[in-house]
Design a protein around this motif. Sequence first.
Motif, PDB file in Angstrom:
ATOM      1  N   ALA A  42       0.723  -1.099  -0.113  1.00 34.33           N
ATOM      2  CA  ALA A  42      -0.016   0.077   0.041  1.00 34.33           C
ATOM      3  C   ALA A  42       0.962   1.124  -0.095  1.00 34.33           C
ATOM      4  O   ALA A  42       0.657   2.368  -0.448  1.00 34.33           O
ATOM      5  CB  ALA A  42      -0.954  -0.074   1.404  1.00 34.33           C
ATOM      6  N   VAL A  43       1.893   1.090   0.774  1.00 34.46           N
ATOM      7  CA  VAL A  43       2.964   2.307   0.667  1.00 34.46           C
ATOM      8  C   VAL A  43       3.438   2.569  -0.755  1.00 34.46           C
ATOM      9  O   VAL A  43       3.456   3.800  -0.952  1.00 34.46           O
ATOM     10  CB  VAL A  43       4.194   2.258   1.749  1.00 34.46           C
ATOM     11  N   GLY A  44       3.966   1.463  -1.482  1.00 35.53           N
ATOM     12  CA  GLY A  44       4.286   1.546  -3.000  1.00 35.53           C
ATOM     13  C   GLY A  44       3.190   2.414  -3.831  1.00 35.53           C
ATOM     14  O   GLY A  44       3.518   2.904  -4.675  1.00 35.53           O
ATOM     15  N   ALA A  45       2.258   1.661  -3.443  1.00 39.03           N
ATOM     16  CA  ALA A  45       0.997   2.379  -4.195  1.00 39.03           C
ATOM     17  C   ALA A  45       0.716   4.009  -3.940  1.00 39.03           C
ATOM     18  O   ALA A  45       0.846   4.636  -4.924  1.00 39.03           O
ATOM     19  CB  ALA A  45      -0.241   1.854  -4.029  1.00 39.03           C
ATOM     20  N   LEU A  46       0.853   4.271  -2.819  1.00 38.39           N
ATOM     21  CA  LEU A  46       0.813   5.824  -2.330  1.00 38.39           C
ATOM     22  C   LEU A  46       2.133   6.555  -3.049  1.00 38.39           C
ATOM     23  O   LEU A  46       1.781   7.522  -3.542  1.00 38.39           O
ATOM     24  CB  LEU A  46       0.984   5.953  -1.030  1.00 38.39           C
ATOM     25  N   LEU A  47       3.192   5.962  -3.218  1.00 39.33           N
ATOM     26  CA  LEU A  47       4.397   6.475  -3.787  1.00 39.33           C
ATOM     27  C   LEU A  47       4.060   6.962  -5.331  1.00 39.33           C
ATOM     28  O   LEU A  47       4.977   7.771  -5.936  1.00 39.33           O
ATOM     29  CB  LEU A  47       5.709   5.732  -3.426  1.00 39.33           C
ATOM     30  N   THR A  48       3.301   6.253  -5.958  1.00 37.13           N
ATOM     31  CA  THR A  48       3.001   6.379  -7.267  1.00 37.13           C
ATOM     32  C   THR A  48       2.272   7.740  -7.599  1.00 37.13           C
ATOM     33  O   THR A  48       2.030   7.937  -8.767  1.00 37.13           O
ATOM     34  CB  THR A  48       2.408   5.156  -8.142  1.00 37.13           C
ATOM     35  N   GLY A  49       1.663   7.896  -6.457  1.00 33.39           N
ATOM     36  CA  GLY A  49       0.616   9.304  -6.616  1.00 33.39           C
ATOM     37  C   GLY A  49      -0.703   8.773  -6.955  1.00 33.39           C
ATOM     38  O   GLY A  49      -1.464   9.555  -7.195  1.00 33.39           O
ATOM     39  N   ARG A  72      13.188   6.099   2.085  1.00 34.75           N
ATOM     40  CA  ARG A  72      12.556   5.372   1.117  1.00 34.75           C
ATOM     41  C   ARG A  72      11.479   6.397   0.100  1.00 34.75           C
ATOM     42  O   ARG A  72      11.345   6.448  -1.057  1.00 34.75           O
ATOM     43  CB  ARG A  72      11.860   4.303   1.671  1.00 34.75           C
ATOM     44  N   VAL A  73      10.472   6.904   1.014  1.00 31.09           N
ATOM     45  CA  VAL A  73       9.661   7.904   0.232  1.00 31.09           C
ATOM     46  C   VAL A  73      10.290   8.844  -0.515  1.00 31.09           C
ATOM     47  O   VAL A  73       9.946   9.284  -1.529  1.00 31.09           O
ATOM     48  CB  VAL A  73       8.581   8.774   1.621  1.00 31.09           C
ATOM     49  N   GLN A  74      11.355   9.631  -0.113  1.00 29.41           N
ATOM     50  CA  GLN A  74      12.055  10.728  -0.709  1.00 29.41           C
ATOM     51  C   GLN A  74      12.528  10.077  -2.253  1.00 29.41           C
ATOM     52  O   GLN A  74      12.790  10.604  -3.283  1.00 29.41           O
ATOM     53  CB  GLN A  74      13.083  11.349   0.027  1.00 29.41           C
ATOM     54  N   ALA A  75      13.204   8.647  -1.941  1.00 36.78           N
ATOM     55  CA  ALA A  75      13.887   8.050  -3.363  1.00 36.78           C
ATOM     56  C   ALA A  75      12.925   7.665  -4.102  1.00 36.78           C
ATOM     57  O   ALA A  75      13.197   7.630  -5.281  1.00 36.78           O
ATOM     58  CB  ALA A  75      14.720   7.131  -2.596  1.00 36.78           C
ATOM     59  N   GLU A  76      11.608   7.123  -3.874  1.00 40.52           N
ATOM     60  CA  GLU A  76      10.638   6.352  -4.584  1.00 40.52           C
ATOM     61  C   GLU A  76       9.374   7.289  -4.980  1.00 40.52           C
ATOM     62  O   GLU A  76       8.912   6.914  -5.989  1.00 40.52           O
ATOM     63  CB  GLU A  76      10.033   5.047  -4.167  1.00 40.52           C
ATOM     64  N   ALA A  77       9.303   8.358  -4.477  1.00 37.92           N
ATOM     65  CA  ALA A  77       7.993   9.046  -4.427  1.00 37.92           C
ATOM     66  C   ALA A  77       7.943   9.809  -5.986  1.00 37.92           C
ATOM     67  O   ALA A  77       8.925  10.053  -6.400  1.00 37.92           O
ATOM     68  CB  ALA A  77       7.681  10.269  -3.686  1.00 37.92           C
ATOM     69  N   ARG A  78       6.744   9.704  -6.482  1.00 38.27           N
ATOM     70  CA  ARG A  78       6.394  10.473  -8.047  1.00 38.27           C
ATOM     71  C   ARG A  78       5.973  11.519  -7.573  1.00 38.27           C
ATOM     72  O   ARG A  78       5.422  12.292  -8.778  1.00 38.27           O
ATOM     73  CB  ARG A  78       6.090   9.470  -8.940  1.00 38.27           C
ATOM     74  N   VAL A  79       5.650  12.094  -6.616  1.00 40.33           N
ATOM     75  CA  VAL A  79       4.995  13.241  -6.335  1.00 40.33           C
ATOM     76  C   VAL A  79       5.896  14.104  -5.414  1.00 40.33           C
ATOM     77  O   VAL A  79       6.764  13.322  -4.588  1.00 40.33           O
ATOM     78  CB  VAL A  79       3.507  13.050  -5.732  1.00 40.33           C
ATOM     79  N   PRO A  80       5.392  15.475  -5.242  1.00 36.80           N
ATOM     80  CA  PRO A  80       6.433  16.294  -4.036  1.00 36.80           C
ATOM     81  C   PRO A  80       6.146  15.513  -2.867  1.00 36.80           C
ATOM     82  O   PRO A  80       5.095  14.899  -2.164  1.00 36.80           O
ATOM     83  CB  PRO A  80       5.766  17.595  -4.053  1.00 36.80           C
ATOM     84  N   VAL A  81       7.391  15.739  -1.902  1.00 31.22           N
ATOM     85  CA  VAL A  81       7.522  15.332  -0.460  1.00 31.22           C
ATOM     86  C   VAL A  81       7.840  16.231   0.493  1.00 31.22           C
ATOM     87  O   VAL A  81       8.895  16.986   0.163  1.00 31.22           O
ATOM     88  CB  VAL A  81       8.502  14.019  -0.717  1.00 31.22           C
ATOM     89  N   LEU A  82       7.321  16.149   1.785  1.00 28.92           N
ATOM     90  CA  LEU A  82       7.560  17.186   2.462  1.00 28.92           C
ATOM     91  C   LEU A  82       8.368  16.425   3.640  1.00 28.92           C
ATOM     92  O   LEU A  82       7.729  15.643   4.376  1.00 28.92           O
ATOM     93  CB  LEU A  82       6.438  17.880   3.064  1.00 28.92           C
ATOM     94  N   GLY A  83       9.577  16.557   3.860  1.00 27.79           N
ATOM     95  CA  GLY A  83      10.449  15.565   4.547  1.00 27.79           C
ATOM     96  C   GLY A  83      10.667  15.822   5.850  1.00 27.79           C
ATOM     97  O   GLY A  83      10.461  17.223   6.365  1.00 27.79           O
TER      98      GLY A  83
END
Length: 420
Positions: A189-196, A215-226
């Motif tokens: 489910a996390v991987g799905a969210l990372l696709t946007g 992981r989120v910063q490396a794989e996300a296809r949408v902007p990330v607030l770190g």
Amino acid sequence: MSDLDARMQAMGRRARAAADAVRMAPAETRSTALTAMAAAIRERADAILEANASDTDRARTNGMAEAQIDRLALIPARIEAMAAAVDEVAAFPDPLGVETARWTRPNGLDFARVRTPIGVLAIIYESRPNVTADAAALCLRSGNVAILRCGSDCLDSSLAIHAAVVEALMAAGLPEDAVQLVDTPNRAAVGALLTGLEGTIDLLIPRGGKSLVARVQAEARVPVLGHLEGINHTYLHASADVEMARNVVVNAKMRRTSVCGSTETLLVDRAGAERLLPTVAEGLIAAGCELRGDAEAKALVPAMAAATDEDWGREFLAPVLAVKVVDDLEAAVAHIRRFGSGHTDAIVAEEEAAAAEFLSRVDSAIVLWNASTQFADGGEFGFGGEIGISTSRLHARGPVGAEQLTSYKYVVRGTGQTRP
């Protein structure tokens, strides 16, 4: 497409459909929903505690460290604090529609910069069930829609809290899809969210340990607030008052060792170490803290264990504190620059010039003078709660409250002007 992928994409579509309704809802309607949310959390306290007991029992069976269980565990006082935080968010001035700047050009055009919601936020967090309520409240206050994905360790607790959120949304006439919770522990489910989710997510916010954020910063296809880990320092300048130093450091480390605002390294000015460190160490040891010092610190406090190279730049999240004697303020700043995470750092000093230099030179999201690092909290800033402490340098930095979860648009008013 797997069943889970289909479910996640459907969540994204429902969130996007709910976004307009939440964005256009009057501030009063969102306030009503927030007040109802706090009431529902209080009314459902027994069910939330029962669900949390299931989570904590499972965590202990699985060998979770006690410091992590402290983050996971709820007691009646913590549930009341959760509800009170939602009440604070309800009372916080609504940020939407606020003009942050307005000016007129020579051609007569009137320009205004106005706060607006970001849209659909996906918030991924670990074993902190209170984040379910905090995130829901802050997203609603700022006119955003949320998709929440908690850690599997706190899923039962979060589902119980989410039920209170949905009850409040429906009571206020807002779509229940305004705050959705992923109800499966499946990591996919996390991987799905990372696709946007087919472009339905506007911003991802990870709240958790270093590996999750990385992981989120490396794989996300949408902007990330770190939100990186809290490798926080308290520096005792040679001019520090010894009793203030003791009180501030003991609180900064021991108030709650599992929070991201906890001090993890104590830096002590060599010129004041003999006067300051024994008293401060005595207070820490009496509070149950294990000290790991360099050779100079250990010489002054023989009860300390010897620090290793790995102890500098380490987030213990436990009653353990690394202690180092440094040459001066310059050396303290250099150590923080090398080992810190840009989260929160403090100086204890009576000398105003030294404090001013520290506050200017240490480039962390939060810097403090004569105050505990445990004030790294949106509620303590008067933000009515927070989604986390951002260590990013873009969009939002430090505690991320309702105001920091907004973007802006420009509204331009004319009287028929055309551009030459």
